[in-house]
Each structure stands twice: as structure tokens, then as C-alpha cells.
Design an enzyme around this catalytic site. Structure first.
Site, short mmCIF file in Angstrom:
data_model
loop_
_atom_site.label_atom_id
_atom_site.label_comp_id
_atom_site.label_asym_id
_atom_site.label_seq_id
_atom_site.Cartn_x
_atom_site.Cartn_y
_atom_site.Cartn_z
N ARG A 55 0.82 -1.23 0.00
CA ARG A 55 0.00 0.00 0.00
C ARG A 55 0.85 1.27 0.00
O ARG A 55 0.37 2.34 -0.35
CB ARG A 55 -0.98 0.00 1.19
CG ARG A 55 -1.95 1.17 1.17
CD ARG A 55 -3.18 0.95 2.05
NE ARG A 55 -2.83 0.49 3.37
CZ ARG A 55 -2.37 1.27 4.36
NH1 ARG A 55 -2.23 2.56 4.17
NH2 ARG A 55 -2.08 0.76 5.53
N TYR A 109 -11.80 13.66 -19.50
CA TYR A 109 -12.41 12.35 -19.27
C TYR A 109 -13.58 12.50 -18.26
O TYR A 109 -13.50 13.30 -17.33
CB TYR A 109 -11.32 11.43 -18.71
CG TYR A 109 -11.78 10.06 -18.34
CD1 TYR A 109 -12.08 9.12 -19.32
CD2 TYR A 109 -11.91 9.69 -17.01
CE1 TYR A 109 -12.50 7.86 -18.97
CE2 TYR A 109 -12.33 8.43 -16.65
CZ TYR A 109 -12.63 7.52 -17.65
OH TYR A 109 -13.05 6.27 -17.29
N ASP A 181 -2.99 15.10 -18.35
CA ASP A 181 -3.39 13.71 -18.55
C ASP A 181 -2.96 13.33 -19.96
O ASP A 181 -3.52 13.78 -20.94
CB ASP A 181 -4.91 13.57 -18.38
CG ASP A 181 -5.39 12.12 -18.54
OD1 ASP A 181 -4.69 11.32 -19.19
OD2 ASP A 181 -6.50 11.80 -18.05
N LYS A 206 -4.78 1.81 -20.22
CA LYS A 206 -4.91 1.96 -21.67
C LYS A 206 -3.61 1.55 -22.38
O LYS A 206 -3.19 0.42 -22.24
CB LYS A 206 -5.32 3.40 -21.99
CG LYS A 206 -6.42 3.96 -21.06
CD LYS A 206 -7.76 3.27 -21.25
CE LYS A 206 -8.77 3.62 -20.16
NZ LYS A 206 -9.07 5.04 -20.00
C1 LIG Z 1 -9.61 5.82 -18.96
C2 LIG Z 1 -9.12 7.17 -18.73
C3 LIG Z 1 -8.95 7.67 -17.42
C4 LIG Z 1 -9.33 6.85 -16.19
O1 LIG Z 1 -8.52 5.73 -16.09
P1 LIG Z 1 -8.94 4.37 -15.31
O2 LIG Z 1 -7.72 3.55 -15.42
O3 LIG Z 1 -10.13 3.81 -16.02
O4 LIG Z 1 -9.28 4.75 -13.92
C5 LIG Z 1 -8.44 8.94 -17.28
N1 LIG Z 1 -8.13 9.72 -18.34
C6 LIG Z 1 -8.29 9.27 -19.61
C7 LIG Z 1 -7.92 10.16 -20.74
C8 LIG Z 1 -8.79 7.99 -19.84
O5 LIG Z 1 -8.96 7.56 -21.11
#
Ligand SMILES: *Cc1c(COP(=O)(O)O)cnc(C)c1O
Length: 389
Positions: A55, A109, A181, A206
Site C-alpha cells: 500500500r 475524461y 493527462d 490503456k
Molecule cells: C480511462 C481514462 C482515465 C481513467 O482511467 P482508469 O484507469 O479507467 O481509472 C483517465 N483519463 C483518460 C484520458 C482515460 O482515457
């Protein structure tokens, strides 16, 4: 006996993706870094220093993937978290206190949107959404207590590309943090820290993992800042499982080849889509018709694997088209080996009205495509037969 097999002086991203964080091999040591699926590690007696506990983000599998991601992004330090959402939340909680103000791009997002419009305000952190195309929009919404700017680029699901330069000029002038992001780009195509950002956030679910089998997130930045993110992660319980870190490290090894292959495929598919009379719009940063094509050319090292199309006959026509797909899969996520499609009006944008969706560039008939690594001719053939009906 040990022998050093140090990577070359300035390893390229492709090499770092495979080796980063492991620079010396010991004879008989496994070539693949082993999975330490253990919660507990024997602790030194008489001191709390160096105590390991997953953790805290210091399981050996987490530490390896953290250092690899930091090398890929050109950051001092990195942290892997339980999800992209956990990464965004802890990244912002480490920067903002009650009474602080955050400027946020309105092109973000869905989960980030909920975080900044509901959760952070409930904690006394003010957040203002800004249309990133509005001239002087950021400057006009500044407050005395503005502490950070948060943007996402390329944007999910419209594939718009932001120019970080004017934003980073502003954040540097004010001495506030620019958080990006960078999920859609990955460090293969774009490294925000080289463009004036202070913090990078990823949904590692992703492209970074790339196999649709892990939920994880990452935050990159200075060592001091990452320690504060680690504190938030530890207290709010957002650390990843060791196996997720192990899978992510394995996925990263092929990051460069996956991204290059999928990017080549996406360009082929986008060019083909542009010839189709059934489609009114094809959004791909690599196309000269894309509104941000020049910014993409000037700032990205690759146009990525994400694109979007709009059916000229609207939502029902697109849904019918999707129902006829055979190889391409209808699923809400993105960034893996398989080509996936998703209609945002039934997923990330379901809570919005048609007018709100249109204003964000997501009309009915809009389909996001995460182009995979299949043979591009097969992807095109599948789209072709589905469009013809
Ligand atoms: C999917 C996504 C997130 C969130 O990610 P998780 O792993 O599903 O929590 C944040 N920003 C973007 C651009 C995303 O495509």
C-alpha cells in the site's frame, strides 16, 4: 559472478521500455523480473526505515515499473496507482488544499469531470472549467488562489490536440503547476514535461499496459511532489496490486512497437474513412483536415492510435453499423491490441444531453475507434462491410 550489461549511454525510448530500471544482470537471475506476490517482507529489526508494504507503493514490482515510467517520461520520479482515476485524484489532492482554486480544461475524461465538478468542490477546492480554445480563457479565469491548471491532450474522445506552450508560459509566470493527462499520447508520442508541464498523469489501463487486462494509473513529477502523492495514495488506499504492476511492466516492454504499429494502422484507417460518403467527419490528428493538425505535427512524435468518425445519417445509422462489425469489438475501453469502438453517448457521455454532447464535439452518430495492431486491411474490410450493411 556478476557482469554488467548496462544499456547504451542514452538509451532510446524503445530500449528504455524494455530495460529501464534494470541496468545490471546477475548470473542465474531471471531475465523476466519475478512477481513478488507477497504482502509482507521481512523487516529489519530495530528500525522502521525501508519497511516494505504494497500500500506504500514500494513492492519491488511497483518500484521497477515506477522507475521505468519515470525514465520514459523524463521525470525525476513516478508512482503507480490502482487506476487512472486514482492517479488523477491523488495527483490533485497532493497539489490542492481547501480554499485553493483549480483551472480545468472542459475537454476531459468523464471521471475527471466528476472529480472536479463534485468531489473536489465538496472538499472546499474551487474548480473552474475552461474551454481550451477560448482566447485568453485561462488568464481571464485566474484567481488569487489559483494553484494549478489541469488539461488532457490528446482529448478523449474527440482526439483534439492542445498546444501546451501558451498554458505553460502562464503556469511558469504564476509559479503554479501544470498537470497533463497524457493517456492518449504515451511517452512514445509526447512527453509533457519537455513541453513545460510539471506533472503527468496516465491511465495505465490503456496504452501503457496495452493488453486490456490491467487497471492501473501513474503520476510522474519531481521526487518531492511524488512523495506527497505517495502519502495521499497510502492514506486513501489507492496503491496497485503487485500482479497489476508485474503485468504493466511486461506490457511496457512492447510499448514502442505497439504504438508504432497501431499508429500506422490508424493513419491507414483514417485515410480510408475520409473517402467514405457515409461518414461526415473523420477526426484523426494525422489528417490535414484535423483542426489541430499543425499543433500535432509540431509537438507530437506520432499521431497515435485514437480516432473518431461521425455517421452522416446520425445515431441509429452508426449503431446499426457497429452491430454489423465482426473483427472490431464494441467495448468501452481503449489502448490495447484489439481494435475497439465505442459510442460515447452510451458510455462516457451518457449523462449529458444531446446539446451538451454536441457542444463537446460528440454528436449522435459519433464513434470513437481505438485502432489495434491487427492487419490494417482487415480492419478496413470490417468497417467497409459494416458501413455497406
Ligand atoms: C480511462 C481514462 C482515465 C481513467 O482511467 P482508469 O484507469 O479507467 O481509472 C483517465 N483519463 C483518460 C484520458 C482515460 O482515457
Amino acid at each position: 559472478m556478476t557482469h554488467s550489461s548496462k544499456p547504451p549511454k542514452s538509451p532510446t525510448l524503445a530500449t528504455l521500455a524494455v530495460h529501464g530500471g534494470r541496468d545490471a544482470h546477475v548470473v542465474d537471475e531471471p531475465v523476466d523480473f519475478p512477481l513478488y506476490q507477497s504482502v509482507n517482507f521481512v523487516q529489519e529489526i530495530g528500525t522502521g526505515a525501508g519497511m516494505r508494504y504494497p500500500r506504500y507503493g514500494n513492492n519491488p514490482n511497483a518500484e521497477l515499473v515506477q522507475s521505468r515510467l519515470a525514465l520514459l517520461e523524463g521525470a525525476e520520479a513516478g508512482l503507480v496507482l490502482a487506476s487512472g482515476q486514482g492517479a488523477t485524484a491523488c495527483a490533485l489532492l497532493a497539489l490542492l488544499r481547501p480554499g485553493d482554486h483549480l483551472l480545468v480544461s472542459s475537454w476531459i475524461y468523464g471521471g475527471t469531470h466528476e472529480l472536479v465538478t463534485k468531489e473536489l468542490p465538496a472538499m472546499g477546492i474551487q474548480c473552474t472549467l475552461v474551454d481550451p480554445t477560448e482566447s485568453r480563457g485561462w488568464r481571464r479565469r485566474l484567481r488569487k488562489n489559483t494553484r494549478a491548471i489541469f488539461v488532457e491532450s490528446p482529448v478523449n474522445p474527440t482526439c483534439r490536440v492542445l498546444d501546451l506552450k501558451p498554458i505553460s508560459v502562464l503556469t511558469k509566470e504564476l509559479g503554479v503547476a501544470l498537470v497533463v493527462d497524457s493517456t492518449f499520447a504515451t511517452p512514445i508520442a509526447f512527453r509533457p514535461l519537455e513541453h513545460g508541464a510539471d506533472v503527468v498523469v496516465h491511465s495505465a489501463t490503456k496504452f501503457l499496459n496495452g493488453h486490456h487486462d490491467v487497471v492501473a494509473g501513474a503520476v510522474l513529477g519531481t521526487a518531492t511532489y511524488i512523495e506527497e502523492v505517495r502519502r495521499k495514495m497510502t492514506v486513501w488506499g489507492q496503491a496497485p496490486d503487485p500482479f497489476a504492476c508485474w503485468l504493466l511492466e511486461r506490457g511496457l516492454k512492447t510499448l514502442d512497437v505497439r504504438i508504432k504499429r497501431a499508429t500506422g494502422n490508424a493513419m491507414r484507417v483514417a485515410l480510408w474513412c475520409e473517402t467514405r460518403p457515409e461518414l461526415s467527419t473523420v477526426q484523426y490528428p494525422g489528417l490535414p483536415s484535423h483542426p489541430d493538425h499543425e499543433i500535432a505535427l509540431a509537438t507530437l512524435d506520432g499521431m497515435g492510435a485514437m480516432m473518431a468518425i461521425v455517421h452522416r445519417d446520425g445515431g441509429d445509422a452508426m449503431t446499426k453499423m457497429v452491430s454489423r462489425l465482426r473483427t472490431i469489438t464494441h467495448a468501452p475501453s481503449l489502448g490495447g491490441l484489439e481494435t475497439l469502438v465505442s459510442e460515447p453517448r452510451f458510455s462516457s457521455h451518457e449523462h449529458l444531453s444531446l446539446d451538451e454532447r454536441k457542444a463537446l464535439g460528440v454528436p449522435d452518430g459519433f464513434l470513437r475507434i481505438s485502432v489495434g495492431i491487427e492487419d490494417p486491411d482487415d480492419i478496413i474490410a470490417d468497417l467497409d462491410q459494416a458501413l455497406r450493411g
